[in-house]
Scaffold this active site. Sequence first.
Site, short mmCIF file in Angstrom:
data_model
loop_
_atom_site.label_atom_id
_atom_site.label_comp_id
_atom_site.label_asym_id
_atom_site.label_seq_id
_atom_site.Cartn_x
_atom_site.Cartn_y
_atom_site.Cartn_z
N GLU A 103 0.84 -1.22 0.00
CA GLU A 103 0.00 0.00 0.00
C GLU A 103 0.87 1.26 0.00
OE1 GLU A 103 -2.48 -1.39 3.32
OE2 GLU A 103 -4.21 -1.20 1.98
N GLU A 123 -3.99 -9.51 3.62
CA GLU A 123 -4.81 -9.25 4.81
C GLU A 123 -5.93 -10.25 5.04
OE1 GLU A 123 -3.46 -7.01 2.95
OE2 GLU A 123 -2.83 -5.31 4.15
#
Length: 694
Positions: A103, A123
Amino acid sequence: MTVAYSQQGAIAVLTVDNPPVNALSVAVRQGIIEAIERAVADKAVAAIVLIGKGKTFIAGADIREFGKPAQPPRLTAAIAAIEASPKPVVAAIDGVALGGGLEVALGCHFRIATPRAQVGLPEVKIGLVPGAGGVERLPRLIGLDPALKMIVSGDPVRADRAASLGIVDAVADGDLLAAAIAFAERVLKDKTPLRRLSEMPLNASADWRTLLANARSTAARQNRGQISPLRAIDCVENAITLPFDKALGETQRIIGELIPSEQSKALRYAFFAEREAAKLPDIDRSVEVKPLRLAAVIGAGTMGAGIAMCFADAGIPVQILENSAAALDQGLARIDSLYQEMVQKGRIKAEEKTKRVGLITRASGYDGIGDADIVIEAAFEDMAVKKEVFQRLDRVCKADAMLASNTSTLDVDEIARATKRPESVIGLHFFSPANVMRLLEIVRGAKTSKAVVATSQALAKRIGKVGVVCGVCHGFVANRSRGAFTREANFLVDEGALPQQVDKVFYDFGMAMGPFAVADVAGIDVGWRVRRSLDATRPNDMRYSPTADRLYELGRYGQKTQKGWYRYEPGSRTPLPDPDVETIILKSSREQGITRRAISNEEILARCLYAAINEGAKILDEGIALRASDIDVMWLYGFGFPRWRGGPMYYADSVGVARVFESVRDFQRQHGALWTPSPLLQRLAESGKSFAAP
Ligand code: NAD
């Protein structure tokens, strides 16, 4: 400084330095913001490179911070600061950029990676969704379909794939920093426009609703019962339908729900349990790991063939030795057809098959395997056979060879005593099918050397298995605790349940298959032989279910005979309830003098799981397993226990050990000695402790 600042010409170099893996702790987030501000303010700086110190970019969020109050600045703020920079920012990725790491890289305007780098958003694997813009930025960068696949699977991709998807702009051989600086200089020279992904449109194709619907049904099938992949798809949908900031806000709200959820807690536990399982108190890095260049397998049956494939899959040449040429022919033919199936399913290319099959060769008798670095015996489960094999191995194998047995139950120490080098002997217990199942139970004998244990752990990793070390007892850890589970499943059928009811309870619980469907795959005949091997040691007054023996006597061996606890249509593996089996069961109950009763699903769950937990506690108390979490890892990888429930021992903690103990005592009153509570279970219950914090 967790983010070091330096300058090379007109390029500011920001180096994240937070060993061991540059996790995004609060100091790193703060450091990034400050360094970006400094570079933006400095007139002598024209562009910025963000790189990680050591062998990795940024492994991801700091998992230890999960579940604690978030300390500012948030990761989204750090990423927004990077993206907003008016000067180009280039991420230089070596090692891994996972989760928050990717990210951050997506917040940069450009990305360059080494060939060995891996990027991904894992995740969902810990019950969460990517929370710092990954869900919103990735589809803007590479398109909806590939982004969706990465977000929902959580699987990372390697640099070459990342380049072809457009996640990285270039793959750099040689010095990464130099390449990143050169890249930044070219961006400046060419005046390449900055790519701020949050400002770009998300161009979803017209059929995006169908795409998401398909993704939802695939996720519901592949990760049955698990919430996070479905929530991740919700987040992707928001990314399509809402403006960037609104979508990100929704994602954050969803994460707020997921972080304290039982599933995410269990998945995080499983993540750490797996890492913990690789550690042994008395073995550190100083213990020498032996190189394994050549392997040999004794026996080309079900297990031997699968084990040989494990080596070939990892590129290690392996010789196979059999009793007869015919048995070896048969084993090699099965290996060939299993690889052929993989080619047909598109899992490997035909050339790859040729390469792997080529690594598996016939041994010309025992003298032919003298050079093997490791021998794994997978002959019949019979102590006399094992001893004879190990005596012969002892005579022919080179001095530092590892001698392993794939025995499921037999005493590894007794096998070791058949040699003059018990320190070289170990149990390497694969699960069926050996080339598929990820668990490798590493059975450490009383005399097994540390080097042999450490080498076994390294082998597990190399062949893509999860190695868990344990001590010697009948059935070791996995099958012994599982034995208690199936024992109760069989008793429940004698008392009034039917196989399909029991199996449905565990299917609904999240297991891949219930115990009776599993028995049909493993073979009722195999179970029969195991029970016969235990006859001599079973006390006369111990409760025993003879029902499976009745099936065996009727030739109902399971899937292989299309009849077992279920019936099977030709060519199908779907278990179908069989009225004949019901008749057999009712008769067996009658013969045992049992009046059948209605059995609740709750009782089925408790009887089977608590039996496994109680046995697991005994195993722990005896020191056969090192930690409760090791038992859990074994169930996750050996028996398809739903990962989002953590494992049986974790399940005990989540129910409450005291409650489990109470039920065990109740069952002891009702069903007798097999339910004698483990002293550890009792101690934990009475002291209000748990398996995770004993
Ligand atoms: P199998 O009967 O399918 O294969 C055994 C093979 O070993 C046969 O091909 C036989 O010809 C060969 N063999 C027997 N004695 C030999 C000798 N002295 N020298 C060379 N070859 C010999 O059995 P399997 O299911 O593959 O089991 C092998 C071992 O693996 C057993 O110890 C078993 O307990 C263990 N194991 C089995 C499973 C399973 O699910 N089948 C799982 C884990 C471990």
